[in-house]
Write a protein that holds these residues in place. Structure first.
Motif, PDB file in Angstrom:
ATOM      1  N   UNK A  35       0.824  -1.219   0.000  1.00 51.45           N
ATOM      2  CA  UNK A  35       0.000   0.000   0.000  1.00 51.45           C
ATOM      3  C   UNK A  35       0.854   1.262   0.000  1.00 51.45           C
ATOM      4  N   UNK A  36       1.951   1.259   0.747  1.00 50.96           N
ATOM      5  CA  UNK A  36       2.751   2.477   0.895  1.00 50.96           C
ATOM      6  C   UNK A  36       3.681   2.734  -0.284  1.00 50.96           C
ATOM      7  N   UNK A  37       4.323   1.691  -0.802  1.00 48.83           N
ATOM      8  CA  UNK A  37       5.289   1.874  -1.891  1.00 48.83           C
ATOM      9  C   UNK A  37       4.708   1.601  -3.263  1.00 48.83           C
ATOM     10  N   UNK A  38       3.566   0.936  -3.320  1.00 51.72           N
ATOM     11  CA  UNK A  38       2.916   0.499  -4.566  1.00 51.72           C
ATOM     12  C   UNK A  38       3.720  -0.577  -5.291  1.00 51.72           C
ATOM     13  N   UNK A  39       4.753  -1.099  -4.646  1.00 50.43           N
ATOM     14  CA  UNK A  39       5.560  -2.165  -5.225  1.00 50.43           C
ATOM     15  C   UNK A  39       4.775  -3.474  -5.207  1.00 50.43           C
ATOM     16  N   UNK A  68      -0.366  -1.062 -18.503  1.00 55.25           N
ATOM     17  CA  UNK A  68       0.977  -0.539 -18.311  1.00 55.25           C
ATOM     18  C   UNK A  68       1.081   0.052 -16.904  1.00 55.25           C
ATOM     19  N   UNK A  69       2.190  -0.202 -16.249  1.00 56.16           N
ATOM     20  CA  UNK A  69       2.397   0.278 -14.880  1.00 56.16           C
ATOM     21  C   UNK A  69       3.045   1.661 -14.867  1.00 56.16           C
ATOM     22  N   UNK A  70       2.778   2.413 -13.796  1.00 53.71           N
ATOM     23  CA  UNK A  70       3.470   3.682 -13.565  1.00 53.71           C
ATOM     24  C   UNK A  70       3.158   4.791 -14.537  1.00 53.71           C
ATOM     25  N   UNK A  71       1.991   4.753 -15.169  1.00 56.39           N
ATOM     26  CA  UNK A  71       1.648   5.745 -16.195  1.00 56.39           C
ATOM     27  C   UNK A  71       1.689   7.172 -15.637  1.00 56.39           C
ATOM     28  N   UNK A  72       1.210   7.366 -14.420  1.00 58.03           N
ATOM     29  CA  UNK A  72       1.093   8.730 -13.884  1.00 58.03           C
ATOM     30  C   UNK A  72       2.446   9.374 -13.570  1.00 58.03           C
ATOM     31  N   UNK A  73       3.521   8.611 -13.644  1.00 57.92           N
ATOM     32  CA  UNK A  73       4.828   9.164 -13.330  1.00 57.92           C
ATOM     33  C   UNK A  73       5.643   9.532 -14.571  1.00 57.92           C
ATOM     34  N   UNK A 100       8.036   8.235 -22.935  1.00 58.95           N
ATOM     35  CA  UNK A 100       7.795   7.121 -22.010  1.00 58.95           C
ATOM     36  C   UNK A 100       6.354   7.150 -21.531  1.00 58.95           C
ATOM     37  N   UNK A 101       5.670   6.031 -21.725  1.00 59.64           N
ATOM     38  CA  UNK A 101       4.281   5.905 -21.267  1.00 59.64           C
ATOM     39  C   UNK A 101       4.251   5.295 -19.872  1.00 59.64           C
ATOM     40  N   UNK A 102       5.123   4.344 -19.630  1.00 59.44           N
ATOM     41  CA  UNK A 102       5.172   3.669 -18.334  1.00 59.44           C
ATOM     42  C   UNK A 102       6.106   2.484 -18.424  1.00 59.44           C
ATOM     43  N   UNK A 103       5.795   1.447 -17.635  1.00 56.76           N
ATOM     44  CA  UNK A 103       6.655   0.273 -17.577  1.00 56.76           C
ATOM     45  C   UNK A 103       5.836  -1.008 -17.675  1.00 56.76           C
TER      46      UNK A 103
END
Length: 230
Positions: free
Chosen positions: A17-21, A134-139, A184-187
């Motif tokens: 929950x905290x790291x989203x890992x 895709x992961x991490x799109x918002x970053x 970059x879109x994400x990972x």
């Protein structure tokens, strides 16, 4: 089909929950009987970040067996007696109610925890097809976090580029997903990055195309792709 030595597999993933890992904490397999066991190295890392072994499977070193899918997992699925069960099965392209396959297709996600099942990638398969977000799109470049809008358009069926990112601090096997303009879109989700990286290294033909896009508040399910490894 994710099969090794005659057994079909799906992996249980937990998101901190905290790291989203995300961590692959366990694997459920079947070949006549069902078997669940924790993946020790990954589950120990997850425990360090707050994961607790499931109540139904308290011992991380034990291999659990059953003649049926464990109730702790089957209870995560819609009841087969629901009036709309045919529509649900059609959504996941299933002709009949199969608990194991429905867990694989749907993920068995609940709003009350951070667990989901995924269909792993085994590279001995001849023609691998997976659909995922895709992961991490918002970053990254696609998402405008300030205005909650997008910075550039993606088209359905657009081909995307996969690029290994060995310096990534969160995932040693990380793979960037980019468009043809090098934005970059994400990972690739962390549970797929290692086998896909191996497929890149071995020069297998890989395509990754956009099949759905939608802005969401969390950006967790914005860009869905279909990956094919030949």
């Amino acid at each position: 089909m994710s099969r090794i030595n005659g057994r079909d597999y799906i992996y249980l993933v937990w998101k901190c929950h905290s790291t989203r890992q995300r961590y692959i904490v366990g694997e459920l397999s079947q070949n006549g009987k069902y078997e669940f066991k924790y993946r020790i190295s990954d589950v120990n890392k997850a425990i360090q970040n707050g994961f607790e072994p499931l109540i139904a499977f308290p011992n991380i070193n034990e291999v659990y067996e059953s003649n049926d899918v464990f109730p702790a997992f089957s209870s995560r699925l819609p009841d087969k007696r629901r009036r709309d069960i045919r529509e649900i099965l059609a959504k996941y392209k299933l002709e009949r109610y199969d608990t194991f396959e429905l867990l694989k297709k749907s993920g068995g996600k609940l709003p009350t925890d951070s667990l989901e099942f995924i269909d792993p990638i085994f590279l001995d398969e001849a023609n691998i097809v997976r659909e995922f977000y895709i992961a991490g799109v918002k970053f990254h470049d696609y998402c405008n976090k300030k205005n909650k809008t997008i910075n550039f358009e993606l088209k359905i069926n657009e081909n995307l580029i996969l690029e290994k990112d060995p310096s990534n601090e969160y995932d040693e096997y990380a793979i960037k997903v980019k468009n043809k303009e090098n934005k970059v879109i994400g990972f690739i989700p962390i549970f797929f990055s290692k086998p896909i990286g191996k497929a890149i290294d071995s020069k297998r033909k890989i395509t990754c195309v956009v099949i759905a896009k939608e802005c969401s508040n969390t950006c967790a399910e914005c860009i869905k792709v279909r990956l094919n490894i030949l």
